[in-house]
Design a protein around this motif. Structure first.
Motif, mmCIF file in Angstrom:
data_model
loop_
_atom_site.group_PDB
_atom_site.id
_atom_site.type_symbol
_atom_site.label_atom_id
_atom_site.label_comp_id
_atom_site.label_asym_id
_atom_site.label_seq_id
_atom_site.Cartn_x
_atom_site.Cartn_y
_atom_site.Cartn_z
ATOM 1 N N PRO A 36 0.840 -1.207 0.000
ATOM 2 C CA PRO A 36 0.000 0.000 0.000
ATOM 3 C C PRO A 36 0.872 1.253 0.000
ATOM 4 N N ALA A 37 0.289 2.359 -0.416
ATOM 5 C CA ALA A 37 1.027 3.627 -0.422
ATOM 6 C C ALA A 37 1.218 4.121 0.999
ATOM 7 N N VAL A 38 2.332 4.787 1.221
ATOM 8 C CA VAL A 38 2.620 5.371 2.529
ATOM 9 C C VAL A 38 1.619 6.488 2.819
ATOM 10 N N ALA A 39 1.198 6.601 4.063
ATOM 11 C CA ALA A 39 0.218 7.617 4.448
ATOM 12 C C ALA A 39 0.741 9.018 4.162
ATOM 13 N N ALA A 40 -0.180 9.944 3.926
ATOM 14 C CA ALA A 40 0.210 11.325 3.616
ATOM 15 C C ALA A 40 0.955 11.979 4.764
#
Length: 407
Positions: free
Chosen positions: A215-219
């Motif tokens: 998953p993409a890293v959190a903002a």
């Protein structure tokens, strides 16, 4: 220490402590050889070469056009595009891209430079980047924290992940005398397969995705960008890391021990220094800095995810960066910027002139070859031998000693 090992160490330190002029001339030679390859690959040059003696001017004009257009595109893709009519921000966008691409090279190069100055040829930065990326990404997409805290935790995780992977060869070197070159090469392979396995687990695989991607890293864990450009906080941290390495090596007690162990471990041990502990510290710090190189890949863009190629070729390119920078922080930063520029400009050079981007790899390889052979550079440019006076004095002393013995 055996005589062969002393000779190897002496040659190694001559390479990393060579003059800045040698590094500059190594780049010049690489560019000249690159120009020959670029010209030889062009159909126009090949055609003109068939009637070289009939009209030599056509051949040289074709060579000049091929080389100048390729290197012009390389410069415009790496520094600034002086042919564009767009805004100032877009004119200098190539330079900002080069700065961004240099960030992981600077981090990893700084780590390797510490090892070089300690007499350790650590080539495990590739695996250390991967381990730092694994920990950083997991902390980034698994937990929810406030912005500054989350970013700091991910940075710390990347450092710890790389440091842990550097701790393994450090302990083996200290406790068993294992060769760090072999151990770090093997650990690179272990890291590759370890990362591939992790990306098949539910905890690391993106939901609804069959490909090995996280998953993409959190903002809240991403680097802020400066003035809406490609340059982000990672480059500033790389410069701070360079300053920290300078202070460590030149102003701290640990740095003095590292430099002493690198120059002569036997003398360091005689002086009461713990050589084995120094080896562990060197590889731990080097691994931590290499682990931070993964942050520029994971925390920089909104859609960046952990993949098997998170380390790219940064770990191996950083060896060239550290050698070209003479294992000094300032030199490593400048060498990182140069190689970042070569990578950024290589894409435009390929797109505009159809020059294979593999030419950039040739340039990097020739630079390493030239740096490893300072006598060759001195022979090409007829430079004086810096050890000539010392050798002359030693020869004179030997002659006097022989005369006294014969008398």
């Amino acid at each position: 220490m055996s005589e062969d090992k002393r000779d190897w160490r002496r040659v190694f330190f001559k390479i990393i402590n060579g003059s800045w002029l040698t590094s500059l001339l190594a780049v010049v030679i690489a560019l000249l050889l690159g120009a020959i390859l670029i010209a030889a690959a062009k159909p126009e040059v090949q055609t003109a070469a068939t009637y070289l003696f009939a009209r030599p001017s056509d051949f040289f004009v074709a060579v000049w056009n091929a080389v100048s257009s390729a290197y012009s595109a390389l410069f415009q893709g790496a520094v600034f595009n002086f042919q564009t009519s767009k805004t100032t921000g877009e004119i200098f966008a190539p330079l900002l891209t080069s700065i961004k691409m240099s960030t992981p090279l600077i981090f990893a190069g700084l780590g390797l430079s510490i090892g070089f100055r300690a007499g350790l040829f650590n080539i495990g930065a590739q695996g250390q980047i991967m381990l730092g990326g694994m920990v950083c990404a997991y902390l980034g997409f698994t937990f929810q924290m406030p912005y500054v805290i989350h970013l700091a935790v991910c940075l710390l995780g990347a450092f710890i992940g790389g440091a842990a992977w550097g701790f393994i060869p450090g302990v083996l070197k200290a406790k068993t005398g294992a060769n760090e070159v072999i151990v770090t090469i093997m650990l690179n392979s272990v890291a590759i397969y370890f990362l591939g396995w992790l990306l098949t687990l539910d905890a690391f695989q993106k939901p609804g995705q069959n490909n090995p991607i996280s998953p993409a890293v959190a903002a809240t864990a991403r680097f802020p960008h400066f003035f809406d450009t490609a340059v982000d906080l990672g480059f500033v941290l790389a410069l701070l890391a360079a300053f920290g390495v300078w202070w460590l090596m030149e102003r701290s007690t640990l740095g003095f021990r590292i430099r002493t162990v690198g120059q002569n471990p036997t003398a360091a041990r005689t002086a009461g220094m713990n050589v084995e502990t120094s080896y562990i510290w060197v590889l731990v710090i080097a691994g931590g800095l290499a682990g931070l190189a993964a942050t520029s890949q994971l925390l920089s863009t909104p859609d960046q995810q952990l993949t098997a190629s998170v380390a790219g070729t940064f770990g191996f390119d950083a060896i060239t960066v550290a050698l070209l920078g003479r294992s000094k922080p300032l030199g490593t930063v400048l060498a990182g910027l140069l190689f970042g520029g070569l990578q950024a400009g290589g894409y435009l050079m390929q797109a505009r002139t159809s020059t294979p981007i593999d030419v950039i790899l040739v340039l990097q390889s020739v630079i390493v070859l030239m740096i490893a052979a300072p006598p060759l550079i001195r022979a090409i440019f007829r430079l004086p031998d810096p050890d000539r006076r010392r050798k002359k004095q030693a020869k004179a002393k030997l002659k006097v000693s022989l005369q006294e013995v014969s008398a």
